[in-house]
Every structure is written in structure tokens, then in C-alpha cells.
Motif scaffolding. Structure first.
Motif, PDB file in Angstrom:
ATOM      1  N   GLU A  55      -0.055  -8.792   1.043  1.00  0.00           N
ATOM      2  CA  GLU A  55       0.229  -7.659   0.157  1.00  0.00           C
ATOM      3  C   GLU A  55      -0.952  -7.275  -0.725  1.00  0.00           C
ATOM      4  O   GLU A  55      -0.788  -6.957  -1.901  1.00  0.00           O
ATOM      5  CB  GLU A  55       1.451  -7.961  -0.708  1.00  0.00           C
ATOM      6  N   ALA A  56      -2.159  -7.276  -0.161  1.00  0.00           N
ATOM      7  CA  ALA A  56      -3.362  -6.991  -0.940  1.00  0.00           C
ATOM      8  C   ALA A  56      -3.549  -5.489  -1.145  1.00  0.00           C
ATOM      9  O   ALA A  56      -3.420  -4.699  -0.210  1.00  0.00           O
ATOM     10  CB  ALA A  56      -4.582  -7.580  -0.247  1.00  0.00           C
ATOM     11  N   SER A  57      -3.844  -5.129  -2.370  1.00  0.00           N
ATOM     12  CA  SER A  57      -4.171  -3.746  -2.691  1.00  0.00           C
ATOM     13  C   SER A  57      -5.223  -3.738  -3.794  1.00  0.00           C
ATOM     14  O   SER A  57      -5.380  -4.710  -4.537  1.00  0.00           O
ATOM     15  CB  SER A  57      -2.925  -2.959  -3.102  1.00  0.00           C
ATOM     16  N   MET A  58      -5.958  -2.631  -3.856  1.00  0.00           N
ATOM     17  CA  MET A  58      -7.080  -2.539  -4.771  1.00  0.00           C
ATOM     18  C   MET A  58      -7.150  -1.135  -5.357  1.00  0.00           C
ATOM     19  O   MET A  58      -6.848  -0.155  -4.674  1.00  0.00           O
ATOM     20  CB  MET A  58      -8.369  -2.854  -4.000  1.00  0.00           C
ATOM     21  N   ALA A  59      -7.558  -1.047  -6.606  1.00  0.00           N
ATOM     22  CA  ALA A  59      -7.760   0.246  -7.263  1.00  0.00           C
ATOM     23  C   ALA A  59      -9.265   0.518  -7.338  1.00  0.00           C
ATOM     24  O   ALA A  59     -10.069  -0.411  -7.467  1.00  0.00           O
ATOM     25  CB  ALA A  59      -7.165   0.228  -8.666  1.00  0.00           C
ATOM     26  N   GLU A  60      -9.633   1.774  -7.241  1.00  0.00           N
ATOM     27  CA  GLU A  60     -11.040   2.152  -7.363  1.00  0.00           C
ATOM     28  C   GLU A  60     -11.551   1.773  -8.757  1.00  0.00           C
ATOM     29  O   GLU A  60     -10.794   1.821  -9.729  1.00  0.00           O
ATOM     30  CB  GLU A  60     -11.213   3.658  -7.147  1.00  0.00           C
ATOM     31  N   PRO A  61     -12.821   1.410  -8.863  1.00  0.00           N
ATOM     32  CA  PRO A  61     -13.367   1.033 -10.169  1.00  0.00           C
ATOM     33  C   PRO A  61     -13.350   2.192 -11.171  1.00  0.00           C
ATOM     34  O   PRO A  61     -13.631   3.336 -10.812  1.00  0.00           O
ATOM     35  CB  PRO A  61     -14.817   0.648  -9.851  1.00  0.00           C
TER      36      PRO A  61
END
Length: 140
Positions: free
Chosen positions: A66-72
Motif C-alpha cells: 500500500e505504498a503511496s507518495m506525495a510530490e515534494p
């Protein structure tokens, strides 16, 4: 001989990075030093730098779900402006189980991933997450 050198580098990397994760006490960090002076550049290699840092940060980088990332985005950390990218993921525990989703903030200094902050709720408030499948595909 080549295998020994590679092994030594793998062992030394977490030790070298360990000084960057602290920030409290007298441990040196890039964030507090003169190396982080001035306006911070937008990080060029957000995903690859984050993967390298997470490989050292996680006890077991294999089996993340369930990996997710937000833009810096720029956030204030330690009284200064840095680019921060937020992560959400469920790591596999040492016993092979999965407990709960974690939220972490990756702080970029001079365009490079510098540290992972555990207490990320304030820094990551309002973050817009997108899937980060590369984190789920990590190997040792």
C-alpha cells in the motif's frame, strides 16, 4: 576482494546515514549545517533518492504494501524551509506480519533525500498521495 568491499560499503551506509537521521543532541546533520544554506532547489531524483533512503531506513525493505507518495512541497523543518515528500506504506514486520499503515516525511536538503521523519502528521497534513509501486518492489 571485490565482494568484501561491496559488503563493507553495505554495512557502512546505514552508519553513515545514521548521523543524518538524528537532529537532536550533538549529532551532525545536513539540515542544521552550513551545507543547507540558502533557498533549497527542487529535488531532481525524488523517487530514486527516496528509495535509496528507505532501503537504509526500513529494517526489512521487502514486502512493503500500500505504498503511496506525495510530490515534494516546501515545509518548515527546524526553522528553515526544505522540500518534504510524504509517504504512506505498510511495512512487513520482522516476524512477517503486517500491523498498520505508517506515514513518514522525507526531507530533501540541497536537492537530495537527507532524512526520514517519523512524526509526519503535521508536515503531511493535506498531502495528495499517488501510488508508489517502486517502494513495494524493493529487494534487499
Amino acid at each position: 576482494m571485490g565482494r568484501f568491499v561491496r559488503y563493507a560499503v553495505v554495512l557502512a551506509l546505514p552508519l553513515a546515514l545514521a548521523g543524518c537521521f538524528g537532529g537532536e543532541g550533538d549529532r551532525p546533520t545536513l539540515m542544521g549545517g552550513g551545507q543547507a544554506g540558502g533557498p533549497q532547489p527542487y529535488p531532481d531524483n525524488v523517487r530514486s533518492d527516496t528509495l535509496a533512503l528507505m532501503r537504509a531506513y526500513l529494517n526489512n525493505p521487502v514486502g512493503v504494501r500500500e505504498a503511496s507518495m506525495a510530490e515534494p512541497v516546501q515545509r518548515e523543518v527546524g526553522g528553515r524551509q526544505f522540500y518534504v515528500s510524504c509517504l504512506r506504506f505498510t511495512p512487513r514486520e520482522t516476524d512477517g506480519s503486517y500491523k498498520g499503515m505508517r506515514e513518514r516525511a522525507v526531507v530533501f536538503v540541497n536537492g537530495r533525500a537527507d532524512r526520514v521523519l517519523d512524526r509526519a502528521s503535521e508536515l503531511c497534513a493535506g498531502a495528495v498521495y499517488a501510488p508508489f509501486p517502486e517502494l513495494e518492489k524493493m529487494t534487499r
